[in-house]
Design a protein around this motif. Structure first.
Motif, mmCIF file in Angstrom:
data_model
loop_
_atom_site.group_PDB
_atom_site.id
_atom_site.type_symbol
_atom_site.label_atom_id
_atom_site.label_comp_id
_atom_site.label_asym_id
_atom_site.label_seq_id
_atom_site.Cartn_x
_atom_site.Cartn_y
_atom_site.Cartn_z
ATOM 1 N N ASN A 265 -75.324 -102.125 -44.946
ATOM 2 C CA ASN A 265 -73.920 -101.927 -44.614
ATOM 3 C C ASN A 265 -73.388 -103.163 -43.900
ATOM 4 O OD1 ASN A 265 -74.458 -101.479 -41.619
ATOM 5 N ND2 ASN A 265 -75.641 -99.785 -42.495
ATOM 6 N N ALA A 266 -72.181 -103.066 -43.363
ATOM 7 C CA ALA A 266 -71.540 -104.232 -42.759
ATOM 8 C C ALA A 266 -72.188 -104.640 -41.440
ATOM 9 C CB ALA A 266 -70.049 -103.945 -42.534
ATOM 10 N N TYR A 267 -72.971 -103.765 -40.827
ATOM 11 C CA TYR A 267 -73.658 -104.136 -39.595
ATOM 12 C C TYR A 267 -74.796 -105.083 -39.942
ATOM 13 C CZ TYR A 267 -76.279 -103.883 -35.245
ATOM 14 O OH TYR A 267 -76.945 -104.214 -34.088
ATOM 15 N N ARG A 268 -74.815 -106.211 -39.270
ATOM 16 C CA ARG A 268 -75.757 -107.263 -39.630
ATOM 17 C C ARG A 268 -77.212 -106.811 -39.481
ATOM 18 N NH1 ARG A 268 -74.669 -113.315 -37.448
ATOM 19 N NH2 ARG A 268 -72.584 -112.705 -38.111
ATOM 20 N N GLY A 269 -77.482 -105.923 -38.571
ATOM 21 C CA GLY A 269 -78.855 -105.510 -38.310
ATOM 22 C C GLY A 269 -79.287 -104.307 -39.110
ATOM 23 N N SER A 270 -78.902 -104.238 -40.402
ATOM 24 C CA SER A 270 -79.294 -103.104 -41.255
ATOM 25 C C SER A 270 -80.055 -103.606 -42.487
ATOM 26 C CB SER A 270 -78.054 -102.311 -41.690
ATOM 27 O OG SER A 270 -77.172 -103.125 -42.461
ATOM 28 N N PHE B 64 -69.877 -101.122 -50.928
ATOM 29 C CA PHE B 64 -69.764 -102.543 -51.267
ATOM 30 C C PHE B 64 -71.130 -103.208 -51.292
ATOM 31 C CE2 PHE B 64 -69.235 -107.004 -49.896
ATOM 32 C CZ PHE B 64 -68.547 -107.464 -51.013
ATOM 33 N N ASN B 65 -71.952 -102.905 -50.300
ATOM 34 C CA ASN B 65 -73.290 -103.504 -50.259
ATOM 35 C C ASN B 65 -74.125 -103.066 -51.450
ATOM 36 O OD1 ASN B 65 -72.148 -103.326 -47.425
ATOM 37 N ND2 ASN B 65 -73.907 -104.662 -47.058
ATOM 38 N N MET B 66 -74.057 -101.782 -51.795
ATOM 39 C CA MET B 66 -74.808 -101.302 -52.953
ATOM 40 C C MET B 66 -74.299 -101.945 -54.239
ATOM 41 S SD MET B 66 -75.645 -97.270 -52.196
ATOM 42 C CE MET B 66 -73.970 -96.757 -51.811
ATOM 43 N N PHE B 67 -72.992 -102.182 -54.314
ATOM 44 C CA PHE B 67 -72.416 -102.864 -55.476
ATOM 45 C C PHE B 67 -73.002 -104.269 -55.612
ATOM 46 C CE2 PHE B 67 -69.170 -105.858 -56.993
ATOM 47 C CZ PHE B 67 -68.881 -105.332 -58.245
#
Length: 318
Positions: A13-18, A52-55
């Protein structure tokens, strides 16, 4: 000897630490000699997957449900890297993944040295975009599976090896020194980014307007202010990129400002009791008064410079 380990993370996701995936390529004397790739279960508190990340990377919650968690993958990553300098494209992001994921899992940062191939490319090449696919192409290689962590790590090695050959440098330190780039480090909880440290005037210079800028670009005809420390480029480089995109960079937030880019904030520079910079505080005041100011993270800013519009995220997630 041109020895290092290339790295690339993908996040849930948009959190950098994921982190949900990591690719690693070990290079010895300029040759790729070994590779690793792991799927990762992100830290539990930030384990949701954004559309978005999965895309981008096609990794889903189902694919990582049986993967090892971050706190078990990190030791394996560090064991693989050993004493190598780590190289990543926009390394501030990749090292940020480690920092932020460790923070959310309440783990200490590991000691690590790192070099950013994006910073190198900005100094060595004249391109319309410094995204990894553009840079790889300029260095004579292709990136057919962008956002696959291992494919991206392989592309980083091709960029570094090409630049080293073009500039007749035999070690990573020599290559970094050729362009006045600092090899960054995390050491004992201290962080110093991989940035250009070339001496010269500290006064920012606004380049002449770019007559060839795309009028449909996200920053075209917009006034952009940067606050905080950028990890992927110098402040002057950011100004130059804004002008290239058809915008106007300025020092301070005013009634002219349309975009505020927020980098890493050093708490030592803030007013006592404050957790935001003066530029950000003024932006919030102007927003409350009705002014349309878009706030961007550094990652959003880099995406925009690559020609992607952050508002597209809303459509993909819908």
């Amino acid at each position: 000897m041109l020895n290092y380990t290339a790295i690339d993370f993908e996040t849930a996701n948009a959190y950098r630490g994921s982190p949900c995936s990591v690719g690693l390529v070990k290079v010895r004397d300029g040759r790729s000699v070994d590779e690793r790739h792991w799927l990762i279960r992100p830290p539990e508190r930030v384990s949701h997957f954004d559309g978005f990340n999965m895309f981008l990377h096609r990794i889903t919650p189902e694919r990582v449900k049986d993967a090892p968690p971050w706190r078990l993958v990190l030791p394996a990553i560090l064991d693989y890297i050993g004493d190598d300098v780590v190289v990543g494209h926009n390394c501030g992001f990749d090292i940020g993944v480690i920092r932020y994921a460790c923070a959310v899992d309440q783990m200490p940062w590991p000691d690590m040295r790192f070099l950013c191939s994006m910073v190198l490319a900005r100094r060595a090449l004249d391109l319309a975009s410094y995204g990894l696919d553009w840079v790889a192409d300029a260095c004579g290689s292709s990136l057919d599976d962008h956002h696959d962590a291992l494919a991206d790590a392989r592309a980083v090695t091709q960029v570094i090896n090409y630049l080293a050959a073009q500039h007749e440098t035999e070690t990573l330190d020599d290559l970094a020194g050729r362009f006045h780039i600092r090899i960054g480090h995390m050491l004992g909880g201290e962080y110093k980014g991989s940035i250009c440290v070339e001496s010269g005037t500290s006064r920012l210079v606004r380049a002449d307007a770019n007559p060839d800028a795309d009028p449909e670009g996200h920053l075209y005809d917009r006034v952009v202010v940067v606050t905080g420390k950028l990890m992927s480029m110098r402040r002057q480089d950011a100004w130059d990129e804004v002008v290239r995109a058809g915008g106007t960079p300025e020092y301070t937030t005013t009634k002219r400002t349309n975009v505020l880019v927020v980098g890493d904030i050093n708490p030592a520079v803030l007013r006592p009791g404050s957790n935001i910079t003066g530029k950000a505080r003024r932006a919030f005041e102007l927003q409350d008064a009705g002014q349309d100011i878009e706030l961007m993270t550094e990652d959003d800013f880099v995406r925009v410079l690559e020609g992607r519009d952050p508002t597209d995220l809303l459509d993909i997630n819908a």
